[in-house]
Motif scaffolding. Structure first.
Motif, PDB file in Angstrom:
ATOM      1  N   GLU A   3       0.846  -1.195   0.000  1.00 36.68           N
ATOM      2  CA  GLU A   3       0.000   0.000   0.000  1.00 36.68           C
ATOM      3  C   GLU A   3       0.881   1.245   0.000  1.00 36.68           C
ATOM      4  OE1 GLU A   3      -3.400   2.326   2.657  1.00 36.68           O
ATOM      5  OE2 GLU A   3      -2.649   0.386   3.347  1.00 36.68           O
ATOM      6  N   ALA A   4       0.534   2.208  -0.858  1.00 38.10           N
ATOM      7  CA  ALA A   4       1.296   3.453  -0.954  1.00 38.10           C
ATOM      8  C   ALA A   4       0.947   4.391   0.198  1.00 38.10           C
ATOM      9  CB  ALA A   4       1.012   4.136  -2.290  1.00 38.10           C
ATOM     10  N   SER A   5       1.933   5.183   0.600  1.00 37.31           N
ATOM     11  CA  SER A   5       1.735   6.140   1.693  1.00 37.31           C
ATOM     12  C   SER A   5       1.270   7.494   1.207  1.00 37.31           C
ATOM     13  CB  SER A   5       3.046   6.326   2.478  1.00 37.31           C
ATOM     14  OG  SER A   5       3.468   5.121   3.052  1.00 37.31           O
ATOM     15  N   GLY A   6       1.493   7.779  -0.081  1.00 37.79           N
ATOM     16  CA  GLY A   6       1.286   9.141  -0.535  1.00 37.79           C
ATOM     17  C   GLY A   6       2.388  10.032   0.032  1.00 37.79           C
ATOM     18  N   ILE A   7       2.418  11.277  -0.409  1.00 36.95           N
ATOM     19  CA  ILE A   7       3.477  12.188   0.037  1.00 36.95           C
ATOM     20  C   ILE A   7       2.877  13.500   0.536  1.00 36.95           C
ATOM     21  CG2 ILE A   7       5.503  13.524  -0.649  1.00 36.95           C
ATOM     22  CD1 ILE A   7       5.999  11.431  -2.837  1.00 36.95           C
ATOM     23  N   VAL A   8       3.146  13.804   1.775  1.00 40.61           N
ATOM     24  CA  VAL A   8       2.883  15.135   2.324  1.00 40.61           C
ATOM     25  C   VAL A   8       4.170  15.567   3.010  1.00 40.61           C
ATOM     26  CG1 VAL A   8       1.484  16.555   3.848  1.00 40.61           C
ATOM     27  CG2 VAL A   8       0.445  14.582   2.714  1.00 40.61           C
ATOM     28  N   HIS A   9       4.924  16.425   2.359  1.00 44.60           N
ATOM     29  CA  HIS A   9       6.202  16.855   2.921  1.00 44.60           C
ATOM     30  C   HIS A   9       5.975  17.644   4.215  1.00 44.60           C
ATOM     31  CE1 HIS A   9       8.541  15.495  -0.470  1.00 44.60           C
ATOM     32  NE2 HIS A   9       7.759  16.166  -1.315  1.00 44.60           N
ATOM     33  N   PRO A  10       6.892  17.546   5.173  1.00 42.25           N
ATOM     34  CA  PRO A  10       6.778  18.354   6.394  1.00 42.25           C
ATOM     35  C   PRO A  10       6.647  19.832   6.042  1.00 42.25           C
ATOM     36  CG  PRO A  10       8.528  16.725   6.618  1.00 42.25           C
ATOM     37  CD  PRO A  10       8.086  16.678   5.191  1.00 42.25           C
ATOM     38  N   TYR A  11       5.825  20.530   6.801  1.00 39.27           N
ATOM     39  CA  TYR A  11       5.545  21.927   6.472  1.00 39.27           C
ATOM     40  C   TYR A  11       6.799  22.788   6.491  1.00 39.27           C
ATOM     41  CZ  TYR A  11       5.802  23.063  11.478  1.00 39.27           C
ATOM     42  OH  TYR A  11       6.222  23.244  12.766  1.00 39.27           O
ATOM     43  N   GLN A  12       7.805  22.365   7.268  1.00 42.32           N
ATOM     44  CA  GLN A  12       9.046  23.144   7.319  1.00 42.32           C
ATOM     45  C   GLN A  12       9.768  23.134   5.968  1.00 42.32           C
ATOM     46  OE1 GLN A  12       8.220  20.635   9.371  1.00 42.32           O
ATOM     47  NE2 GLN A  12       8.760  21.066  11.499  1.00 42.32           N
ATOM     48  N   LYS A  13       9.435  22.159   5.113  1.00 43.28           N
ATOM     49  CA  LYS A  13      10.093  22.038   3.806  1.00 43.28           C
ATOM     50  C   LYS A  13       9.245  22.617   2.672  1.00 43.28           C
ATOM     51  CE  LYS A  13      12.874  17.995   5.039  1.00 43.28           C
ATOM     52  NZ  LYS A  13      13.279  16.619   4.654  1.00 43.28           N
ATOM     53  N   TRP A  14       8.066  23.155   3.000  1.00 46.68           N
ATOM     54  CA  TRP A  14       7.234  23.750   1.951  1.00 46.68           C
ATOM     55  C   TRP A  14       7.898  25.031   1.449  1.00 46.68           C
ATOM     56  CZ3 TRP A  14       1.673  23.563   4.489  1.00 46.68           C
ATOM     57  CH2 TRP A  14       1.266  22.222   4.587  1.00 46.68           C
TER      58      TRP A  14
END
Length: 391
Positions: free
Chosen positions: A208-219
């Motif tokens: 199962e894939a996790s998808g990607i949500v980068h940490p907000y500090q890296k936005w």
């Protein structure tokens, strides 16, 4: 996924035999007992699954889409009644199926989900107290991020005077930016994680894939805005449906399940509070405007109040940026909206011709009608919530 239950274990016996190889009576000794394989009972309703599978195949042919998925989830239990997709495996001719069709895109295909994520941005503002359903905003045709990128809406327009409900109804990117700016990146990121984005759902499906949500500090400066409307992140169809299950369940997320029981052992789900019940109710009320005032009208089912959120997102290019004229269209329905029982989610990948979320409505209407009928959900005389969408 459940091979340990299904396969069983061989036993072992020893015995004496004659010089000619004949087993001697009374000499057999069992040194290891056989453990038979046990049944695995799925949550899938096979009649609904068959019906939806047929509808998907027809619609994929009409749209010449690369693939379509449809998921029906029980709001209270998290159980999947339907997990259908096309193209898919033919169990009678597995070798005739391409490798890409042998998995399950519902659990394994990550894409940028687009506008269904506007629900999260709106919920964050409601919960933080920086907005109400009737808060007033001006949505311009385009918004300069100040970082070399300009964000526009999907259609050309002058300044729109919209409420928060109107922003969700018209699915305005520039409008939801006005809402998202009232909360912090940290708050929005933490809420995305609470809803289950960026991590496996716990259903246990292989790979199962996790998808990607980068940490907000890296936005960066652009991702700061694009994540407000579901770009600059990825998700799987099951993750999006699971997030709307939490919304429909009064803010309580129940882990999705595909297996009801292994042998006599019943599957246990876990529950987590994500948002307050009043925020969930307000958000569903805003979503009703999409069904009764805007582009989801054709999916209405007489006798039932429905809520929906549509989405049309761009497909990322392997070389960077986005593919021209290649989109993912989707819709999330909550039915009935006044007493939620089911979430119906549809994702259409790279359709040709009709490339807006309007292409999901025929499927949505047919699936909703069949689910409500099959599950014997009684009609009611409830009326849709009426919230101003402009000012």
């Amino acid at each position: 996924m459940e091979n340990t239950w299904l396969s069983g274990t061989d036993g072992r016996q020893t015995y004496e035999r004659s010089a000619t190889g004949v087993r001697l009576p009374g000499t057999t000794v069992t040194t290891k007992s056989v453990r038979n394989g046990q049944d695995v009972k799925l949550t899938i309703d096979r009649d609904l699954q068959w019906y939806v599978q047929e509808k998907l195949a027809d619609r994929a042919a009409q749209l010449n889409a690369k693939w379509i998925t449809a998921t029906v989830m029980d709001v209270k239990t998290g159980q999947l009644l339907v997990g259908a997709e096309t193209p898919s495996v033919d169990p009678n001719n597995v070798s005739g199926v391409s490798d890409s069709d042998r998995g399950s895109r519902i659990f394994q295909a990550s894409y940028e989900p687009g506008s269904p994520i506007k629900m999260v941005t709106a919920v964050d503002a409601l919960e933080q107290g920086t907005a109400t359903s009737t808060s007033q905003y001006v949505a311009p045709n385009s918004y300069d991020t100040g970082a070399g990128a300009t964000i526009t809406d999907a259609w050309s327009h002058g300044p729109l005077r919209l409420t928060l409900a109107g922003i969700l109804m018209y699915s305005s990117n520039t409008g939801i930016i006005q809402v998202g700016k009232t909360v912090t990146d940290q708050s929005r990121y933490e809420l995305l994680k609470k809803f289950g984005f960026g991590q496996p759902t716990g259903v246990g499906f292989p790979a199962e894939a996790s998808g990607i949500v980068h940490p907000y500090q890296k936005w960066d400066a652009v991702t700061h805005y694009t994540t407000m409307f579901g770009q600059g992140m990825t998700a799987t169809p099951i993750q999006v449906v699971s997030a709307y299950q939490a919304l429909a369940n009064g803010g309580t997320k129940v882990s999705p399940s595909l297996v009801a029981a292994c042998g006599s052992k019943q599957t246990q789900s876990t529950s987590t509070s994500v948002i307050p019940a009043d925020v969930a109710k307000t958000t569903i009320g805003m979503m009703e405007q999409i069904v009764y005032k805007y582009d989801a009208k054709s999916a209405q089912v007489p006798g039932y109040v429905l809520a929906a959120k549509t989405g049309t997102s761009q497909i990322a290019s392997p070389s960077g940026g986005y593919e021209k004229n290649h989109f993912v269209t989707s819709v999330m329905f909550i039915a009935p909206a006044d007493s939620p029982r089911y979430v119906v989610g549809i994702t259409i990948y790279d359709p040709q011709g009709e490339q807006t979320s309007a292409n999901t409505m025929t499927l949505a209407h047919d699936i909703l009608t069949q689910v409500l009928s099959t599950e014997k959900v009684a009609p009611s005389d409830a009326q849709p919530t009426d919230i101003p969408v402009t000012w």
